[in-house]
Write a protein that holds these residues in place. Structure first.
Motif, PDB file in Angstrom:
ATOM      1  N   MET A  74      47.106-173.447  96.649  1.00 35.53           N
ATOM      2  CA  MET A  74      47.025-172.362  95.673  1.00 35.53           C
ATOM      3  C   MET A  74      48.262-171.488  95.826  1.00 35.53           C
ATOM      4  SD  MET A  74      44.197-169.291  95.122  1.00 35.53           S
ATOM      5  CE  MET A  74      42.939-170.362  94.430  1.00 35.53           C
ATOM      6  N   VAL A  75      48.885-171.160  94.723  1.00 29.71           N
ATOM      7  CA  VAL A  75      50.026-170.253  94.713  1.00 29.71           C
ATOM      8  C   VAL A  75      49.583-168.947  94.059  1.00 29.71           C
ATOM      9  CG1 VAL A  75      52.315-169.797  93.748  1.00 29.71           C
ATOM     10  CG2 VAL A  75      51.776-172.055  94.700  1.00 29.71           C
ATOM     11  N   VAL A  76      49.853-167.835  94.727  1.00 28.78           N
ATOM     12  CA  VAL A  76      49.418-166.521  94.257  1.00 28.78           C
ATOM     13  C   VAL A  76      50.639-165.632  94.068  1.00 28.78           C
ATOM     14  CG1 VAL A  76      47.965-164.515  94.748  1.00 28.78           C
ATOM     15  CG2 VAL A  76      47.262-166.792  95.533  1.00 28.78           C
ATOM     16  N   ALA A  77      50.687-164.933  92.936  1.00 29.59           N
ATOM     17  CA  ALA A  77      51.778-163.991  92.662  1.00 29.59           C
ATOM     18  C   ALA A  77      51.231-162.824  91.850  1.00 29.59           C
ATOM     19  CB  ALA A  77      52.903-164.679  91.888  1.00 29.59           C
ATOM     20  N   ALA A  78      51.182-161.653  92.451  1.00 31.15           N
ATOM     21  CA  ALA A  78      50.761-160.442  91.732  1.00 31.15           C
ATOM     22  C   ALA A  78      49.465-160.668  90.960  1.00 31.15           C
ATOM     23  CB  ALA A  78      51.874-159.979  90.785  1.00 31.15           C
ATOM     24  N   TYR A  79      48.486-161.254  91.634  1.00 28.10           N
ATOM     25  CA  TYR A  79      47.202-161.553  90.975  1.00 28.10           C
ATOM     26  C   TYR A  79      46.421-160.276  90.699  1.00 28.10           C
ATOM     27  CZ  TYR A  79      42.600-163.795  90.317  1.00 28.10           C
ATOM     28  OH  TYR A  79      41.379-164.210  89.842  1.00 28.10           O
ATOM     29  N   GLY A  80      46.355-159.386  91.674  1.00 21.82           N
ATOM     30  CA  GLY A  80      45.643-158.133  91.463  1.00 21.82           C
ATOM     31  C   GLY A  80      44.203-158.144  91.941  1.00 21.82           C
ATOM     32  N   LEU A  81      43.699-159.298  92.396  1.00 24.17           N
ATOM     33  CA  LEU A  81      42.370-159.387  92.981  1.00 24.17           C
ATOM     34  C   LEU A  81      42.496-159.848  94.427  1.00 24.17           C
ATOM     35  CD1 LEU A  81      40.132-161.093  90.241  1.00 24.17           C
ATOM     36  CD2 LEU A  81      40.418-158.655  90.706  1.00 24.17           C
ATOM     37  N   ILE A  82      41.593-159.370  95.269  1.00 20.65           N
ATOM     38  CA  ILE A  82      41.585-159.774  96.671  1.00 20.65           C
ATOM     39  C   ILE A  82      41.023-161.183  96.792  1.00 20.65           C
ATOM     40  CG2 ILE A  82      40.557-159.300  98.932  1.00 20.65           C
ATOM     41  CD1 ILE A  82      40.557-156.332  98.170  1.00 20.65           C
ATOM     42  N   LEU A  83      41.721-162.029  97.542  1.00 23.00           N
ATOM     43  CA  LEU A  83      41.219-163.369  97.824  1.00 23.00           C
ATOM     44  C   LEU A  83      40.402-163.315  99.112  1.00 23.00           C
ATOM     45  CD1 LEU A  83      43.300-164.132  95.648  1.00 23.00           C
ATOM     46  CD2 LEU A  83      43.846-166.152  97.013  1.00 23.00           C
ATOM     47  N   GLU A  90      43.958-174.950  81.711  1.00 20.17           N
ATOM     48  CA  GLU A  90      42.678-174.233  81.761  1.00 20.17           C
ATOM     49  C   GLU A  90      42.842-172.893  82.469  1.00 20.17           C
ATOM     50  OE1 GLU A  90      38.141-174.666  83.578  1.00 20.17           O
ATOM     51  OE2 GLU A  90      39.560-176.349  83.746  1.00 20.17           O
ATOM     52  N   VAL A  91      42.204-171.852  81.930  1.00 16.01           N
ATOM     53  CA  VAL A  91      42.310-170.490  82.471  1.00 16.01           C
ATOM     54  C   VAL A  91      40.935-169.976  82.852  1.00 16.01           C
ATOM     55  CG1 VAL A  91      42.978-168.106  81.979  1.00 16.01           C
ATOM     56  CG2 VAL A  91      44.362-169.996  81.088  1.00 16.01           C
ATOM     57  N   LEU A  92      40.838-169.378  84.025  1.00 19.42           N
ATOM     58  CA  LEU A  92      39.615-168.748  84.506  1.00 19.42           C
ATOM     59  C   LEU A  92      39.913-167.280  84.762  1.00 19.42           C
ATOM     60  CD1 LEU A  92      36.789-169.933  85.157  1.00 19.42           C
ATOM     61  CD2 LEU A  92      37.495-170.045  87.558  1.00 19.42           C
ATOM     62  N   GLN A  93      39.026-166.375  84.308  1.00 21.09           N
ATOM     63  CA  GLN A  93      39.289-164.936  84.409  1.00 21.09           C
ATOM     64  C   GLN A  93      38.109-164.176  85.021  1.00 21.09           C
ATOM     65  OE1 GLN A  93      40.611-164.975  80.011  1.00 21.09           O
ATOM     66  NE2 GLN A  93      41.800-163.282  80.877  1.00 21.09           N
ATOM     67  N   PRO A  94      37.780-164.447  86.264  1.00 21.41           N
ATOM     68  CA  PRO A  94      36.661-163.725  86.888  1.00 21.41           C
ATOM     69  C   PRO A  94      37.010-162.272  87.164  1.00 21.41           C
ATOM     70  CG  PRO A  94      37.802-165.053  88.517  1.00 21.41           C
ATOM     71  CD  PRO A  94      38.418-165.403  87.188  1.00 21.41           C
ATOM     72  N   LEU A  95      35.993-161.410  87.143  1.00 24.65           N
ATOM     73  CA  LEU A  95      36.188-160.006  87.496  1.00 24.65           C
ATOM     74  C   LEU A  95      36.451-159.852  88.987  1.00 24.65           C
ATOM     75  CD1 LEU A  95      33.328-158.386  85.375  1.00 24.65           C
ATOM     76  CD2 LEU A  95      35.774-157.985  85.077  1.00 24.65           C
ATOM     77  N   SER A  96      35.934-160.794  89.766  1.00 28.58           N
ATOM     78  CA  SER A  96      36.090-160.728  91.217  1.00 28.58           C
ATOM     79  C   SER A  96      35.959-162.136  91.791  1.00 28.58           C
ATOM     80  CB  SER A  96      35.011-159.817  91.821  1.00 28.58           C
ATOM     81  OG  SER A  96      35.041-159.855  93.240  1.00 28.58           O
ATOM     82  N   LEU A  97      36.487-162.306  93.008  1.00 28.32           N
ATOM     83  CA  LEU A  97      36.288-163.550  93.743  1.00 28.32           C
ATOM     84  C   LEU A  97      35.393-163.328  94.962  1.00 28.32           C
ATOM     85  CD1 LEU A  97      39.901-165.041  93.627  1.00 28.32           C
ATOM     86  CD2 LEU A  97      37.903-165.795  92.324  1.00 28.32           C
ATOM     87  N   ARG A  98      34.858-162.126  95.082  1.00 25.15           N
ATOM     88  CA  ARG A  98      34.017-161.781  96.237  1.00 25.15           C
ATOM     89  C   ARG A  98      32.553-162.040  95.890  1.00 25.15           C
ATOM     90  NH1 ARG A  98      37.317-158.969  99.900  1.00 25.15           N
ATOM     91  NH2 ARG A  98      35.484-158.692 101.199  1.00 25.15           N
TER      92      ARG A  98
END
Length: 317
Positions: free
Chosen positions: A93-102, A58-66
């Motif tokens: 959670m593993v993050v690699a070059a996501y491009g959005l601020i967590l 499953e893939v989720l593609q939000p514009l932001s997590l804020r």
């Protein structure tokens, strides 16, 4: 262990593949929204999305997590993504070059580990591979770190070093580090599961920020030393592509060798023939250009390039 993965480009897709092939359960993948790309500017999924879809993840593609975003659409998508994370059982959670601020709201749910393409704290930020080559570093590597709200400031968990060869470009070094990052994150999670992962606080000395690469930076200044220009050519290969201008034509430069000498005016083409190659004077020393590309053309070796674009007696600016 159940792993939620967040990443976008090929660097991250390699890590996702490594985790999947190592047998980790991945219930959800976060990646950036599809972007226009190619000549037709059609929407294209990220490398991470392509891999996840091919494996039925499953893939989720939000514009932001804020969730506090002032943009109503971004805030709503962030709230929906947060609810989805809370509803998904996972261990890390593993993050690699996501491009959005967590944001803190995401970091507080479960531990978050980041695969970072440098030896922290040498290069924090968006473009550590480019900046390491541009600065003339002789080594780089991968740091697996705990994520916190600061920019790449979290405690370090695993570090492995990689030599930067004189022939390395950002493209070749990227591939080495992507493979290493995939191997290391599997090791890190196995050690985490066994209770063997130890954190080390980053030193306060030696911090540099690897700012995002702009296209404007790729315009070369031949009054600089040849060795610095050579690094830029390697650092900006494959993106955005270093370039110089000859008679108003923008020429991309993909490869060069540093030579001694060259006391002529900076940018002057000292030779452009089959015997000597394309040699250009710089502020200090000179460069033998080995691979060039004119607008609309292909990358060509210097000997082939000058057949269709004579440079004898001209100057780069």
């Amino acid at each position: 262990m159940k792993v939620i993965f967040a990443g976008t480009p090929e660097f991250a897709a390699v890590a996702l593949q490594s985790l999947h092939e190592a047998g980790f359960e991945i219930p959800l993948v976060l990646t950036q929204p599809d972007r226009p790309a190619g000549r037709g500017m059609q929407l294209q999924p990220s490398a991470v999305k392509q891999y996840a879809v091919s494996k039925g993840i499953e893939v989720l593609q939000p514009l932001s997590l804020r969730m506090d975003s002032k943009d109503p659409q971004r805030a709503e998508e962030a709230k929906a993504a947060h609810a989805r994370l809370l509803a998904t059982p996972y261990d890390v959670m593993v993050v690699a070059a996501y491009g959005l601020i967590l944001p803190r709201s995401t970091l507080d749910i479960k531990p978050c580990l980041n695969i970072h393409g440098s030896l922290l704290p040498r290069w924090r930020g968006a473009a550590p591979i480019h900046r390491a080559i541009e600065a003339g570093d002789t080594e780089t590597g991968i740091t697996i770190m705990e994520m916190e709200e600061g920019l790449d400031t979290g405690p370090m968990l695993l570090i492995e070093r990689v030599a930067i060869e004189n022939s390395d470009t950002t493209g070749s070094l990227h591939d080495k580090l992507a493979a290493l990052g995939g191997k290391m994150i599997v090791d890190a999670l196995n050690k985490m599961k066994a209770g063997q992962l130890q954190a080390t606080v980053q030193p306060e000395e030696g911090v540099n920020y690897a700012s995002k690469i702009s296209k404007e930076e790729a315009a070369l200044d031949f009054s600089q030393p040849a060795v610095e220009i050579s690094r830029k050519i390697r650092a900006f290969n494959p993106f955005p592509g270093a370039h110089g201008t000859v008679n108003g034509v923008n020429i991309k430069l993909w490869g060069a060798e540093v030579l001694d000498g060259g006391n002529a005016q900076a940018g002057k083409v000292l030779s452009a023939d089959a015997q000597h190659g394309i040699v250009v004077a710089c502020g200090t020393g000179s460069l033998r250009l080995t691979q060039l590309q004119k607008p609309g053309g292909k990358r060509l070796p210097a000997a082939e390039f000058i057949k269709g674009f004579p440079l004898e007696g001209l100057s780069f600016s």
